[in-house]
Design a protein around this motif. Structure first.
Motif, mmCIF file in Angstrom:
data_model
loop_
_atom_site.group_PDB
_atom_site.id
_atom_site.type_symbol
_atom_site.label_atom_id
_atom_site.label_comp_id
_atom_site.label_asym_id
_atom_site.label_seq_id
_atom_site.Cartn_x
_atom_site.Cartn_y
_atom_site.Cartn_z
ATOM 1 N N SER A 194 0.831 -1.197 0.000
ATOM 2 C CA SER A 194 0.000 0.000 0.000
ATOM 3 C C SER A 194 0.875 1.260 0.000
ATOM 4 C CB SER A 194 -0.889 -0.013 1.243
ATOM 5 O OG SER A 194 -1.437 1.250 1.503
ATOM 6 N N ARG A 195 0.275 2.347 -0.482
ATOM 7 C CA ARG A 195 0.981 3.633 -0.394
ATOM 8 C C ARG A 195 1.172 4.050 1.056
ATOM 9 N NH1 ARG A 195 -2.961 7.048 -4.030
ATOM 10 N NH2 ARG A 195 -4.353 5.543 -3.057
ATOM 11 N N LEU A 196 0.380 3.444 1.964
ATOM 12 C CA LEU A 196 0.534 3.735 3.386
ATOM 13 C C LEU A 196 1.889 3.261 3.903
ATOM 14 C CD1 LEU A 196 -2.933 2.614 4.810
ATOM 15 C CD2 LEU A 196 -2.126 4.958 4.485
ATOM 16 N N LEU A 197 2.474 2.292 3.201
ATOM 17 C CA LEU A 197 3.714 1.672 3.653
ATOM 18 C C LEU A 197 4.891 2.522 3.176
ATOM 19 C CD1 LEU A 197 3.615 -1.014 5.227
ATOM 20 C CD2 LEU A 197 4.566 -2.120 3.219
ATOM 21 N N SER A 198 5.323 3.468 4.043
ATOM 22 C CA SER A 198 6.439 4.333 3.675
ATOM 23 C C SER A 198 7.728 3.520 3.654
ATOM 24 C CB SER A 198 6.556 5.478 4.683
ATOM 25 O OG SER A 198 7.140 5.012 5.888
ATOM 26 N N ASP A 199 8.824 4.184 3.231
ATOM 27 C CA ASP A 199 10.082 3.454 3.136
ATOM 28 C C ASP A 199 10.668 3.119 4.501
ATOM 29 O OD1 ASP A 199 12.030 6.415 2.150
ATOM 30 O OD2 ASP A 199 10.800 5.962 3.910
ATOM 31 N N ARG A 200 10.014 3.576 5.581
ATOM 32 C CA ARG A 200 10.462 3.169 6.930
ATOM 33 C C ARG A 200 9.920 1.777 7.293
ATOM 34 N NH1 ARG A 200 8.412 5.315 10.855
ATOM 35 N NH2 ARG A 200 6.600 6.358 9.884
ATOM 36 N N PHE A 201 8.961 1.305 6.510
ATOM 37 C CA PHE A 201 8.337 0.009 6.781
ATOM 38 C C PHE A 201 8.898 -1.029 5.819
ATOM 39 C CE2 PHE A 201 4.496 0.900 9.435
ATOM 40 C CZ PHE A 201 4.632 2.267 9.518
ATOM 41 N N SER A 202 9.207 -2.205 6.343
ATOM 42 C CA SER A 202 9.591 -3.305 5.468
ATOM 43 C C SER A 202 9.012 -4.598 6.017
ATOM 44 C CB SER A 202 11.115 -3.406 5.341
ATOM 45 O OG SER A 202 11.696 -3.677 6.608
ATOM 46 N N ALA A 203 8.553 -5.429 5.118
ATOM 47 C CA ALA A 203 7.981 -6.712 5.504
ATOM 48 C C ALA A 203 8.673 -7.803 4.720
ATOM 49 C CB ALA A 203 6.476 -6.736 5.247
ATOM 50 N N GLU A 204 8.832 -8.939 5.390
ATOM 51 C CA GLU A 204 9.466 -10.084 4.750
ATOM 52 C C GLU A 204 8.726 -11.365 5.107
ATOM 53 O OE1 GLU A 204 14.194 -8.766 4.679
ATOM 54 O OE2 GLU A 204 13.461 -10.163 6.217
ATOM 55 N N ARG A 205 8.873 -12.336 4.257
ATOM 56 C CA ARG A 205 8.367 -13.688 4.536
ATOM 57 C C ARG A 205 9.342 -14.651 3.871
ATOM 58 N NH1 ARG A 205 2.629 -16.545 2.863
ATOM 59 N NH2 ARG A 205 2.567 -18.016 4.607
ATOM 60 N N PRO A 206 10.541 -14.757 4.430
ATOM 61 C CA PRO A 206 11.670 -15.380 3.730
ATOM 62 C C PRO A 206 11.481 -16.836 3.326
ATOM 63 C CG PRO A 206 12.179 -14.976 6.042
ATOM 64 C CD PRO A 206 10.894 -14.277 5.766
ATOM 65 N N LYS A 207 10.797 -17.617 4.104
ATOM 66 C CA LYS A 207 10.642 -19.035 3.769
ATOM 67 C C LYS A 207 9.188 -19.379 3.473
ATOM 68 C CE LYS A 207 14.652 -20.443 6.491
ATOM 69 N NZ LYS A 207 15.163 -21.308 7.594
ATOM 70 N N GLY A 208 8.399 -18.357 3.292
ATOM 71 C CA GLY A 208 7.002 -18.608 2.981
ATOM 72 C C GLY A 208 6.182 -19.085 4.155
ATOM 73 N N SER A 209 6.743 -18.966 5.360
ATOM 74 C CA SER A 209 5.956 -19.376 6.534
ATOM 75 C C SER A 209 5.658 -18.138 7.371
ATOM 76 C CB SER A 209 6.695 -20.447 7.334
ATOM 77 O OG SER A 209 7.988 -19.992 7.709
ATOM 78 N N PHE A 210 6.467 -17.862 8.420
ATOM 79 C CA PHE A 210 6.214 -16.683 9.238
ATOM 80 C C PHE A 210 6.639 -15.427 8.481
ATOM 81 C CE2 PHE A 210 10.371 -15.196 10.540
ATOM 82 C CZ PHE A 210 11.188 -16.291 10.305
ATOM 83 N N SER A 211 6.130 -14.293 8.968
ATOM 84 C CA SER A 211 6.484 -13.005 8.373
ATOM 85 C C SER A 211 6.905 -12.033 9.472
ATOM 86 C CB SER A 211 5.282 -12.428 7.628
ATOM 87 O OG SER A 211 5.552 -11.124 7.134
ATOM 88 N N THR A 212 7.741 -11.075 9.104
ATOM 89 C CA THR A 212 8.106 -9.997 10.013
ATOM 90 C C THR A 212 7.776 -8.653 9.377
ATOM 91 O OG1 THR A 212 10.369 -9.950 9.177
ATOM 92 C CG2 THR A 212 9.957 -11.283 11.146
ATOM 93 N N LEU A 213 7.366 -7.716 10.223
ATOM 94 C CA LEU A 213 7.123 -6.337 9.807
ATOM 95 C C LEU A 213 8.025 -5.455 10.655
ATOM 96 C CD1 LEU A 213 5.367 -4.268 8.177
ATOM 97 C CD2 LEU A 213 3.845 -4.222 10.150
ATOM 98 N N GLU A 214 8.911 -4.711 10.003
ATOM 99 C CA GLU A 214 9.827 -3.835 10.720
ATOM 100 C C GLU A 214 9.480 -2.387 10.435
ATOM 101 O OE1 GLU A 214 13.961 -3.985 9.552
ATOM 102 O OE2 GLU A 214 14.615 -2.928 11.370
ATOM 103 N N ILE A 215 9.503 -1.584 11.474
ATOM 104 C CA ILE A 215 9.334 -0.138 11.332
ATOM 105 C C ILE A 215 10.607 0.519 11.842
ATOM 106 C CG2 ILE A 215 7.921 1.877 11.801
ATOM 107 C CD1 ILE A 215 5.673 0.000 12.678
ATOM 108 N N GLN A 216 11.242 1.279 10.977
ATOM 109 C CA GLN A 216 12.461 1.987 11.366
ATOM 110 C C GLN A 216 12.133 3.425 11.746
ATOM 111 O OE1 GLN A 216 14.936 1.395 7.840
ATOM 112 N NE2 GLN A 216 15.932 -0.348 8.821
#
Lengths: 115, 112
Positions: free
Chosen positions: A58-80
């Motif tokens: 979404s456009r709501l997700l600024s460049d301070r936000f990053s999300a990953e799901r490296p193995k297709g199982s759990f996911s992480t959302l990081e806010i810097q």
């Protein structure tokens, strides 16, 4: 059915700090979604994954936000460099894909408070 | 993009009466319309959903109607009970496994 699990349930941090949230979807669900909900509002879509591929942000997700799901199982959302406006409930949901209705199942969320 | 509006924002009914919540959407590509109930401090929970090829769906005391031409859909709760008190969200998406766009919510209070 263990349901969608999110960790931590609550996070209090000072402005400018980085935070990371984790979501464990229902095991056979290949789609994983992140939403943000502020008080008195409906959840707002942030991003979603199919397996490890991030399909949309979404456009709501600024460049301070990053999300990953490296193995297709759990996911992480990081806010810097967190800001006051980041205070919200961060909800994760998951669903399978395929024929028929496959509604999204939500976790209990991570409530973020920025001091 | 999709925009979902919802009315009323608050609704108070006597126990046993019916409650109706109305929503509109803007994107004709939307084909799936879930309704979620969220109690204070808890996760949104799906209570009923409807696809665009169906005009009405019922599950015990809950029914949803959809007018795809007018882009309107509604939730009807009959014989309301105090445990129905919660915030209800209507939503729209292209399919059940696409991103979901939520309405702003209706806070329903059922008075015993």
């Amino acid at each position: 059915d263990t349901g969608v699990s999110q960790d931590p349930r609550h996070k209090i941090t000072k402005r400018g700090q980085n935070v990371t949230f984790r979501c464990d979807p229902i095991s056979e669900h290949n789609r994983l979604y992140w939403y943000r909900q502020t008080l008195g509002q409906g959840p707002e879509f942030l991003t979603y994954f199919q397996n490890e591929a991030q399909l949309e942000k979404s456009r709501l997700l600024s460049d301070r936000f990053s999300a990953e799901r490296p193995k297709g199982s759990f996911s992480t959302l990081e806010i810097q460099r967190t800001e006051q406006g980041d205070s919200a409930m961060y909800l994760c949901a998951s669903s399978p894909t395929g024929s028929g209705d496959q509604p999204q199942h939500f976790g209990d969320g991570t409530r973020l408070s920025i001091l | 993009g999709e925009n979902v509006e919802q009315h009323p924002s608050t609704l108070s009914v006597q126990e046993g009466d019916s409650a109706v919540i109305k929503c509109t959407y803007s994107d004709s590509a939307s084909n799936y319309f879930p309704w979620y109930k969220q109690e204070l401090g808890k996760r949104p929970q799906l209570i009923i959903d409807i696809r665009s090829n169906v005009g009405e769906k019922k599950d015990q005391r809950i029914a949803v109607t959809l007018n795809k031409t007018a882009k309107h859909f509604s939730l009807h709760i009959t014989e309301t009970q105090p445990e129905d008190s919660a915030v209800y969200f209507c939503a729209a998406s292209e399919t059940s496994y696409d991103k979901v766009i939520f309405g702003p919510g209706t806070s329903l209070s059922v008075i015993p």
